[in-house]
Design an enzyme around this catalytic site. Sequence first.
Site, PDB file in Angstrom:
ATOM      1  CG  ASP A 101      -1.950   0.965   1.349  1.00 38.67           C
ATOM      2  OD1 ASP A 101      -2.421   1.446   0.312  1.00 38.67           O
ATOM      3  OD2 ASP A 101      -2.322   1.323   2.485  1.00 38.67           O
ATOM      4  NE  ARG A 163      -6.383 -11.819   9.521  1.00 35.05           N
ATOM      5  CZ  ARG A 163      -5.574 -10.781   9.286  1.00 35.05           C
ATOM      6  NH1 ARG A 163      -5.039 -10.624   8.097  1.00 35.05           N
ATOM      7  NH2 ARG A 163      -5.316  -9.904  10.229  1.00 35.05           N
TER       8      ARG A 163
HETATM    9  P1  IMP Z   1       1.899  -0.458   3.788  1.00 35.10           P
HETATM   10  O1  IMP Z   1       2.955  -0.508   4.827  1.00 35.10           O
HETATM   11  O2  IMP Z   1       1.152   0.858   3.795  1.00 35.10           O
HETATM   12  O3  IMP Z   1       2.385  -0.818   2.397  1.00 35.10           O
HETATM   13  O4  IMP Z   1       0.778  -1.456   4.208  1.00 35.10           O
HETATM   14  C1  IMP Z   1       0.909  -2.771   4.065  1.00 35.10           C
HETATM   15  C2  IMP Z   1      -0.025  -3.514   5.015  1.00 35.10           C
HETATM   16  O5  IMP Z   1      -1.251  -2.832   5.244  1.00 35.10           O
HETATM   17  C3  IMP Z   1      -0.391  -4.812   4.389  1.00 35.10           C
HETATM   18  O6  IMP Z   1       0.476  -5.812   4.830  1.00 35.10           O
HETATM   19  C4  IMP Z   1      -1.792  -5.056   4.881  1.00 35.10           C
HETATM   20  O7  IMP Z   1      -1.740  -5.754   6.103  1.00 35.10           O
HETATM   21  C5  IMP Z   1      -2.359  -3.697   5.143  1.00 35.10           C
HETATM   22  N1  IMP Z   1      -3.236  -3.253   4.041  1.00 35.10           N
HETATM   23  C6  IMP Z   1      -2.981  -2.298   3.128  1.00 35.10           C
HETATM   24  N2  IMP Z   1      -4.001  -2.156   2.276  1.00 35.10           N
HETATM   25  C7  IMP Z   1      -4.922  -3.071   2.649  1.00 35.10           C
HETATM   26  C8  IMP Z   1      -6.207  -3.429   2.132  1.00 35.10           C
HETATM   27  O8  IMP Z   1      -6.729  -2.886   1.140  1.00 35.10           O
HETATM   28  N3  IMP Z   1      -6.842  -4.432   2.796  1.00 35.10           N
HETATM   29  C9  IMP Z   1      -6.317  -5.069   3.876  1.00 35.10           C
HETATM   30  N4  IMP Z   1      -5.135  -4.767   4.381  1.00 35.10           N
HETATM   31  C10 IMP Z   1      -4.428  -3.769   3.773  1.00 35.10           C
END
Ligand code: IMP
Length: 180
Positions: A101, A163
């Site tokens: 994300d 999940r």
């Molecule tokens: P980042 O550090 O912002 O890249 O976020 C990564 C983590 O956020 C992932 O491992 C997911 O656990 C959670 N995450 C990000 N987007 C989503 C989503 O659309 N659905 C569920 N979990 C998400």
Amino acid sequence: MADTITTLIPQEKVEKRITELAAQISKDYAGKELRMVGILKGACFFLCELAKQVTVPVSIDFMQASSYGGHTESTGTVRIRKDLDESIEGLDVMIVEDIVDSGRTLAFLGEFLKTKGAKSIAYCTLLDKPQRRVVDLKADYSGFEIPDEFVVGYGMDYAEKYRNLPYIGVVHLDKDGRTS
Ligand code: IMP
Ligand code: MG
């Protein structure tokens, strides 16, 4: 109110893409062994499906990081809640994630594992939301690019729910970030 979930990527499509990723990984790592490090909890469904289809020897380990509370927005700080059980010294390591994300989690874990003496580190994610990126992170293996929607299923949750859905769905949130 009941949550509304619509299908974004059906089960057959997810499974087909995982098979393709496994074939590519098997080719790229031919003659090598691979340590897959799954990021709990979201990546466990993906990691199991992927690992079963990779033809080079695979060993697995897990880490857990958190940057999310019960919400759908990242807090910006990444914490390690569970470290590796085994040393990765001298190994070809692949971090397996459910979704990238902002990129903060994978970037942080990648930097962390680089200090542990791995021979190589690759990033593999089932889903990628490139529009949301705040740090420069490109996965070496990516299943699908998806739009900026909050998704569940295939390991991913909303407040620990959904999940176990065998497909990727979008949860519809109202403007306060609650499910509608
Ligand atoms: P980042 O550090 O912002 O890249 O976020 C990564 C983590 O956020 C992932 O491992 C997911 O656990 C959670 N995450 C990000 N987007 C989503 C989503 O659309 N659905 C569920 N979990 C998400
Ligand atoms: Mg995750």
